[in-house]
Design an enzyme around this catalytic site. Structure first.
Site, PDB file in Angstrom:
ATOM      1  N   ARG A  38     -18.714  36.577-111.405  1.00  0.00           N
ATOM      2  CA  ARG A  38     -17.935  35.583-110.648  1.00  0.00           C
ATOM      3  C   ARG A  38     -18.507  35.360-109.250  1.00  0.00           C
ATOM      4  NH1 ARG A  38     -12.506  35.511-107.602  1.00  0.00           N
ATOM      5  NH2 ARG A  38     -11.578  33.490-108.103  1.00  0.00           N
ATOM      6  N   ILE A  64     -11.839  27.620-106.685  1.00  0.00           N
ATOM      7  CA  ILE A  64     -12.030  28.376-107.921  1.00  0.00           C
ATOM      8  C   ILE A  64     -10.723  29.140-108.135  1.00  0.00           C
ATOM      9  CG2 ILE A  64     -13.149  30.295-106.681  1.00  0.00           C
ATOM     10  CD1 ILE A  64     -14.795  30.841-109.202  1.00  0.00           C
ATOM     11  N   SER A  65     -10.141  29.032-109.310  1.00  0.00           N
ATOM     12  CA  SER A  65      -8.807  29.587-109.572  1.00  0.00           C
ATOM     13  C   SER A  65      -8.795  31.106-109.495  1.00  0.00           C
ATOM     14  CB  SER A  65      -8.326  29.159-110.960  1.00  0.00           C
ATOM     15  OG  SER A  65      -8.077  27.781-111.004  1.00  0.00           O
ATOM     16  N   HIS A  66      -7.579  31.649-109.292  1.00  0.00           N
ATOM     17  CA  HIS A  66      -7.384  33.092-109.416  1.00  0.00           C
ATOM     18  C   HIS A  66      -7.889  33.542-110.788  1.00  0.00           C
ATOM     19  CE1 HIS A  66      -4.398  32.124-106.341  1.00  0.00           C
ATOM     20  NE2 HIS A  66      -4.287  33.415-106.060  1.00  0.00           N
TER      21      HIS A  66
END
Length: 215
Positions: A38, A64-66
């Protein structure tokens, strides 16, 4: 581009363990998240924090999402190997790579050119390449490649786009956050040509789903 070192792998394992404690039970989803670096999807300023369960800013005013949100949506989608999955909102490509890691044939659309260009490079570099990646209007989907076994929307839609419902195969599942300022996570199952079953799974916060403005 920084490498995927032992420190990153250790942090990733800790992230996966924390997602388990938060209720993510699908081991395939957890393994996919454990396999994807990530930190390479983020600006280097945030790389130290890449494996915290937090959202971070990326290009074009997006986020960018959790990791929990990515895992939760993916778990709801129940992806099986070789399924055709349409993703609306490639973003940085992180969610795309999770779908590819699960063995799906991924078709993904991004309306922000800057993100489209970035994600195309990063996905190729880490070898999590979708079947088809394009720059365009997510509301229209990809009728040429329909029907899809699964459809995943990664931005907040004010309402469920009818064009996307048409592109979902009978028996298929769509996961979509619906709402204006905050969203309800919805799962939609297509029962037949005209009927759909819908379920709600709590409140989330997504960037808004936008149409292309360059036409």
């Amino acid at each position: 581009m920084s490498i995927d070192d032992f420190k990153s792998k250790g942090r990733r394992k800790m992230l996966v363990d924390s997602l388990r404690t938060k209720g993510i039970e699908n081991e395939q989803v957890l393994q996919a998240i454990n396999s994807i670096p990530r930190h390479l999807f983020l600006d280097s300023a945030f790389s130290e924090f890449a494996y915290k369960d937090e959202a971070f800013p990326i290009a074009a005013g997006q986020t960018i999402s959790h990791p929990y949100t990515v895992a939760f949506q993916t778990q709801l989608l129940d992806v099986q190997p070789k399924e055709k999955v349409l993703e609306i909102g490639t973003g940085s490509g992180y969610q795309t790579s999770v779908l590819v890691a699960l063995g799906a044939e991924v078709f993904t659309i991004e309306r922000q050119k800057e993100l489209f260009d970035f994600s195309k490079i990063i996905l190729r570099n880490i070898r999590f390449v979708p079947r088809y990646q394009t720059y365009g209007d997510g509301y229209k989907g990809l009728p040429t490649y329909a029907p899809f076994d699964k459809i995943l929307v990664t931005a907040g839609a004010p309402e469920i786009p009818k064009e996307l419902l048409k592109q979902l195969k009978i028996g298929g599942i769509m996961v979509i956050p619906v709402g204006e300022n905050s969203q309800k996570m919805m799962t939609i199952i297509r029962l037949d040509e005209d009927n759909f079953e819908m379920y709600e799974f709590g409140d989330f916060q997504f960037v808004p789903m936008l149409e292309r403005r360059d036409k």
